[in-house]
Design an enzyme around this catalytic site. Structure first.
Site, mmCIF file in Angstrom:
data_model
loop_
_atom_site.group_PDB
_atom_site.id
_atom_site.type_symbol
_atom_site.label_atom_id
_atom_site.label_comp_id
_atom_site.label_asym_id
_atom_site.label_seq_id
_atom_site.Cartn_x
_atom_site.Cartn_y
_atom_site.Cartn_z
ATOM 1 N N SER A 137 0.871 -1.173 0.000
ATOM 2 C CA SER A 137 0.000 0.000 0.000
ATOM 3 C C SER A 137 0.903 1.216 0.000
ATOM 4 O O SER A 137 2.072 1.130 0.406
ATOM 5 C CB SER A 137 -0.882 0.013 1.256
ATOM 6 N N TYR A 150 -3.039 -0.620 10.422
ATOM 7 C CA TYR A 150 -2.920 -0.859 8.987
ATOM 8 C C TYR A 150 -1.536 -0.451 8.473
ATOM 9 O O TYR A 150 -0.885 -1.186 7.731
ATOM 10 C CB TYR A 150 -4.005 -0.086 8.250
#
Length: 245
Positions: A137, A150
């Site tokens: 990501s 996350y």
């Protein structure tokens, strides 16, 4: 003979888009997901799709799924380690330990278990070798506000990618990472309505069609094993990633 790939989280979102693009390109695709009905629905609608329902954090289930793929295909050419979750954002003292554990368990441990299963079979198949692509990501580099679980999980994915890249060399196993920013999926749809920014404001963010991610993954997977796309970032052009912080 068509090439083979296992895609985790392959029945929804980014994984589903990737599965469709790989199938259209003539690959045989194993679709991993936790919901058997959703996986079966995706697999049953495509001749070259194989349903592999399992929970990526359950080692025994993952081994059973990968053994099924080996029995069906004879080899595994690639794994797209895509399954992952996000949790509700907030200051770190307002994020529950249960949410932290859920995020780390699925995003990191699940990716390790699936990479381990693929790696072991790739090094023992004939001819030896294969490719593992991890879904990182842009949060692997720069955090979004209130995203400690996350962001930590995606930094860990980068470490996993580096280790697999090094450990795979003697066995002709390549490993790369795709870092995605603001692909339009059900998970990211909320960004069209407004999400917290680093300056404390709440604003909508630009998104891109998820098919752009799928074609990027296909490009990575289609390289010969003598070449590796180590890192690839694909993102909505005008998202605020470059100016975070």
């Amino acid at each position: 003979m068509s090439k083979t790939i296992i895609i985790t989280g392959g029945a929804r979102g980014i994984g589903k888009a990737c599965a469709q693009v790989f199938l259209d390109a003539g690959w045989r695709v194993g679709i991993v997901g936790r919901t058997p009905e959703t996986v079966a629905e995706m697999a049953d609608s495509h001749e070259n799709a194989l349903a592999l329902p399992c929970d990526v954090v359950d080692e025994a289930q993952v081994d059973t799924a990968f053994d099924k793929a080996m029995a069906e295909w004879g080899r595994i050419d690639a794994l797209f380690n895509n399954a992952g979750v996000s949790v509700m954002g907030g200051p770190v003292d307002e994020i529950s330990v249960d949410d932290w554990r859920k995020c780390i368990d699925i995003n990191v441990t699940g990716s390790f278990i699936c990479a381990r299963a693929a790696f072991g079979r790739m090094r023992r198949q004939d001819p030896m070798g294969g490719r593992i692509i991890n879904n990182g990501s842009v949060s692997a580099y720069v955090p979004r506000w209130g995203s400690a679980p996350y962001t930590a999980s995606k930094h860990a994915i980068t470490g996993l990618t580096r280790s697999l890249s090094l450990d795979g060399r003697p066995y002709n196993i390549a490993c790369g990472q795709i870092d995605i920013g603001n692909a339009l999926t059900d998970m990211a749809e909320k960004m069209t309505k407004g999400v917290p920014q680093a300056d404390g404001s709440v604003r909508p963010e630009p998104l891109m069609d998820v098919e752009h991610v799928a074609y990027a993954v296909l490009q990575m997977a289609s390289l010969p094993l003598s070449a590796n796309m180590q890192w690839l970032t694909v993102m909505a052009t005008k998202m605020p990633y470059i100016g975070r912080g």
